[in-house]
Motif scaffolding. Sequence first.
Motif, PDB file in Angstrom:
ATOM      1  N   PHE A 144      23.355  73.576  60.096  1.00  0.00           N
ATOM      2  CA  PHE A 144      23.370  74.034  58.711  1.00  0.00           C
ATOM      3  C   PHE A 144      22.979  75.508  58.612  1.00  0.00           C
ATOM      4  O   PHE A 144      23.495  76.225  57.773  1.00  0.00           O
ATOM      5  CB  PHE A 144      22.412  73.194  57.853  1.00  0.00           C
ATOM      6  N   GLU A 145      22.034  75.943  59.426  1.00  0.00           N
ATOM      7  CA  GLU A 145      21.624  77.351  59.399  1.00  0.00           C
ATOM      8  C   GLU A 145      22.172  78.140  60.588  1.00  0.00           C
ATOM      9  O   GLU A 145      22.022  79.358  60.635  1.00  0.00           O
ATOM     10  CB  GLU A 145      20.099  77.487  59.382  1.00  0.00           C
TER      11      GLU A 145
ATOM     12  N   SER B 268      14.544  85.478  53.309  1.00  0.00           N
ATOM     13  CA  SER B 268      15.000  85.007  54.604  1.00  0.00           C
ATOM     14  C   SER B 268      14.506  83.569  54.783  1.00  0.00           C
ATOM     15  O   SER B 268      13.815  83.023  53.919  1.00  0.00           O
ATOM     16  CB  SER B 268      14.406  85.885  55.700  1.00  0.00           C
ATOM     17  N   MET B 269      14.839  82.965  55.912  1.00  0.00           N
ATOM     18  CA  MET B 269      14.345  81.611  56.188  1.00  0.00           C
ATOM     19  C   MET B 269      12.819  81.602  56.249  1.00  0.00           C
ATOM     20  O   MET B 269      12.164  80.707  55.716  1.00  0.00           O
ATOM     21  CB  MET B 269      14.941  81.088  57.491  1.00  0.00           C
TER      22      MET B 269
ATOM     23  N   ARG C 210      21.365  79.251  45.855  1.00  0.00           N
ATOM     24  CA  ARG C 210      21.383  80.325  46.839  1.00  0.00           C
ATOM     25  C   ARG C 210      20.130  81.177  46.659  1.00  0.00           C
ATOM     26  O   ARG C 210      20.046  81.949  45.716  1.00  0.00           O
ATOM     27  CB  ARG C 210      22.625  81.200  46.677  1.00  0.00           C
ATOM     28  N   ARG C 211      19.179  81.050  47.563  1.00  0.00           N
ATOM     29  CA  ARG C 211      17.999  81.897  47.508  1.00  0.00           C
ATOM     30  C   ARG C 211      18.252  83.125  48.380  1.00  0.00           C
ATOM     31  O   ARG C 211      17.680  83.274  49.459  1.00  0.00           O
ATOM     32  CB  ARG C 211      16.767  81.111  47.990  1.00  0.00           C
TER      33      ARG C 211
ATOM     34  N   SER D 180      22.569  77.720  51.847  1.00  0.00           N
ATOM     35  CA  SER D 180      23.469  78.841  51.552  1.00  0.00           C
ATOM     36  C   SER D 180      23.795  79.665  52.790  1.00  0.00           C
ATOM     37  O   SER D 180      24.656  80.529  52.743  1.00  0.00           O
ATOM     38  CB  SER D 180      22.851  79.749  50.481  1.00  0.00           C
ATOM     39  N   GLU D 181      23.110  79.405  53.927  1.00  0.00           N
ATOM     40  CA  GLU D 181      23.470  80.125  55.151  1.00  0.00           C
ATOM     41  C   GLU D 181      24.841  79.664  55.665  1.00  0.00           C
ATOM     42  O   GLU D 181      25.493  80.363  56.429  1.00  0.00           O
ATOM     43  CB  GLU D 181      22.429  79.899  56.253  1.00  0.00           C
ATOM     44  N   SER D 182      25.207  78.437  55.289  1.00  0.00           N
ATOM     45  CA  SER D 182      26.529  77.963  55.713  1.00  0.00           C
ATOM     46  C   SER D 182      27.069  77.035  54.653  1.00  0.00           C
ATOM     47  O   SER D 182      26.936  77.293  53.462  1.00  0.00           O
ATOM     48  CB  SER D 182      26.454  77.253  57.070  1.00  0.00           C
TER      49      SER D 182
ATOM     50  N   LYS E 146      18.131  75.849  54.241  1.00  0.00           N
ATOM     51  CA  LYS E 146      18.732  76.989  53.570  1.00  0.00           C
ATOM     52  C   LYS E 146      20.232  76.768  53.634  1.00  0.00           C
ATOM     53  O   LYS E 146      20.927  77.314  54.488  1.00  0.00           O
ATOM     54  CB  LYS E 146      18.296  78.301  54.229  1.00  0.00           C
TER      55      LYS E 146
END
Lengths: 320, 336, 383
Positions: free
Chosen positions: C57-58, C22-23, C17-18, C116-118, C114
């Motif tokens: 995913f994002e 942001s993206m 999880r970064r 960790s966005e979902s 990313k």
Amino acid sequence: MTIAFDYTRSLGPVLGRFMAGLRDRRVLGARTSDGRVHVPPLEFDPVTHKPVTDLVEVSGAGTVVSWTWSPHPLEGQPLDRPFGWALIRLDGADTTMIHAVDAGAETRMRTGMRVRARWAADRTGHIRDLACFEPAGSSVGSSAGSSAGSAVGSSAGEAAGEPVRIMVTPIRLHYRHTTSDEEDHYLRALADGRLIGQRCPACRKVYVPPRVCPADGVAPGEVVAVSDRGTVTTFCVVNVPFAGQRLDPPYVVAQVLLDGADIPVPHLILGLDAAQVRMGMRVAAVWRDRAQWSATPENIAHFEPTGEPDAGYESYAEHL
Amino acid sequence: MSDVAVIGFAAADTSVTTSGVETLVPVFERALGRAGLSRREVDFWCSGSSDYLAGRAFSFVSAVDAIGAVPPITESHVEMDAAWAFYEAYLKIVSGEAETALVYGFGKAGAGDLNRVLALQLDPYTVAPLWPDATSVAALQARLALEAGLFTERDMAVVAARDRAETAEELLTRPYVAAPLRAHDVARLADGAAAVVLAAGDRARHRPSAGDRPAWITGIAHRVDPPGLGERDLTAVPSATAAAADAGLGADVEVVALHAPFTHQELLLRAALGLPDSTRSVAPEGNAMFSAGLSRIGAAATEVMSGRARTAVAHATGGPALQQNLVCVLTGSETV
Amino acid sequence: MRRAAVLGTGQTQHRSRRTDVSMAGLCREAIDRALTDSDTDWSQIDAVVLGKAPDLFEGVMMPELFLADAIGAAGKPLLRVHTAGSVGGATALVATSLIRAGVHRRVLAVAFEKQSESNAMWALSIQPPFSAPIGAGAGGYFAPHIRSYIRRFGVPEHVGALVAVKDRRNGALNPYAHLRQPDITPESVRSSPMLWDPIRYDETCPSSDGACAVVIGDQAAAESSSDQVAWIRATAMRTEPTSYSGKDHVNPRAGALAARALWAAAGISDPLDEVDVAEIYVPFSWFEPMWLENLGFTGPGQGWKLTEAGETGIGGRLPVNPSGGVLCSNPIGASGLLRFAEAAMQVMGRAGAHQVAGAGTALGHAYGGGSQFFSMWVVGKQP
């Protein structure tokens, strides 16, 4: 079919401070190397490409630069009664932002009109903390929130609270899918408790479910009845729980080559200990109670062993 | 730059499933038939589509079934309008990696609520959570142009009337759906697919079974503008202007196929591309999301291939309020 | 064909999880490093190619649109590639084509995910319409094919654990790797939970946030570089359907054909002898021996012997995934580009602690979908 997920957006330094500002009923803009103030803020300077570090507070009041009117608000939009969308230049900003204007009636919208922020009562550090805008100097559509237009140009540095790290954004979309002709025939047969495949006119292979032959790119031909018994070609034991799962692990998902078909279908193997499932095992479909049947693959609950001797490896080796 | 031509085109204006497979099979057949090529003679396949249009991750994967990719093929996919897949295929031929290519796009916009789905193209932090629908975003752009005096609502109605039985005056009596846009200012929602066949020099020239002449690509280019709706002048389309310059678009082009989802965007694009009023518009066959741009290339190429025009230009757009634009210039004569 | 070369690479610190970026920030971390590594100025970038796996995913439709400014693409040509798990590799190949076609001098290829966005497992569990609801998860798709491989060749059960140990220890040498486990042992792998039998927990890739960027230049740009570049000697990509009657899921034809075309284009007749290091897309440990065979490094049924003999470790006959590979870092959309970038880093001599001594020729490989999309390149110290 609805697909819905609450996305967790990590914000980084610039957006994190911007959202923290909104939580405190303050709007922050990004000042770039050319001196322009961008609201919403840019994370990177479009001229120098360097990260933006200079955030300045702008007013919660501004001027409508363009607008339209939504007589029928859509799911998720800021207001559930007719409202205006506008490009709004906040006092102190050089760019415009899009937001909703609670003007009550289309006739009250015009370019050049003054508007001010209406803040949400419960603010979490989210763009929706800015509930909407309303015509300045009016109290149209009063709500639990409050309006504010604070002083322009003050430094945003230390006054704002801790930057927001994560912003939750729910996304809900609805889709209506339709069947292809082949799927339609297949599902109707299932409703009668039958399994059918279709033969590719080019390679003569029987596909279950029937479909355009992926090897030849041609529509399927002859309809072929297929048995609800078959052979486990290969499988895995699912021991891991994951999002969207329907069964409690452990359970076996296998590739089942139905008698009369030329391609295996994935399905569940239940009714025995997972450790006893074997490649080559003979299995049969377990249909749900006939009263529950409809035109869906779910009429077959799972597969169970038939007790027949295992099929020889050679009989399914080319389907691995 | 080596010579590359469009040699075939076909489109469908319906789509049964979101995977597009059943729709694509006959479209490939017709496009290849017109090109005088067989499926196995295609060196490179490239497609454009959108998962959010289909409502499912990896939605483009099953479309490969329509190709019949056994033995395996060389293939790629862009999550964009297939006009950009066309650009990728064109480069594969120019670079010498392929001699022939088939490009396809497909979409079933009617499966979801397109107006809401497209809100997810906007900034995911500060804009998309407000769910501004695509029509409203376009309306904000239209008003800016109207109030800047670039054109009038009647000019917009004239654009719409070109493909309709009603006159502009009749259309102007209708109510707004999102002021200043009326229903006729918004492109009809379409499902479908399109395919275009390309070939390098001699492969395009020597096709015994094809009747049409090749439509040679003299230039193709694309650009993207900044995303922020408040960050750019929405009444100009700098990316289209720059792409046209890169593609070598001249004022002498005879026909144009513009990809404008709204009437005011056609007017903005004509100005951005510097097209004189004399340039004839062609109505595209195939208007489905994510193949609409490719269909414009197909329509412009068809004008050239059939001999109805000597030169043609096609345009494709993507993103909110004309953010991303592609321009392709075609000619029937080989001496360029 | 015009020549092209990798001028420099960059990647993020890959983590589960970064949440600190942001993206755009994630992409820029990799891009800024690639620009520095290639000694390239923003103004020298002619075009940008962005690769990413599914938009779901994002939760952003075509995220390259909102990222255009931040990734330096505004005003320039921008392409968005999506070819499932192979997308990172395909992104590099599209960027290479832009150079080979002679339209640009320097192209920036960037890929990110990313997660960790979902939750990727959620996005993947959305059933195709009208299909049977058989939930197996990502590993559940590939585990049966691994079982088939083991059965077909009678492979010893411990081979999967050996790959996991090697890759995780390699990852400990890579400062950007998500999982860094210098103390992992075959015993600890084999005592880790069985997730998708026959795949164990320690034999599975993590779920990562991360990005990778590569600057690819034409011959003039490469020759003006003061540092060693990675010349792109050959590229190949092949696709076959997800499934069809007679599909070989253990040794897919698309992968084998792509490899054959790749070696031919690179003028390589004996890949095991002539390739010095390989970065291969191995999301589950068992795919190392499977892909060694598919790529033609060994004959069918022989790949596991190379692994078992330790020949795929750093210092072995063919070091595979000295970076730790996908088993250590898996930002899905970027995973393929990371393989391609790590291959380039090896021949440029910039791989740091996981550098393979004297690496002159390297393979970058990616695959995706149901073992159906393959992309690969060979890079070398010499053109």
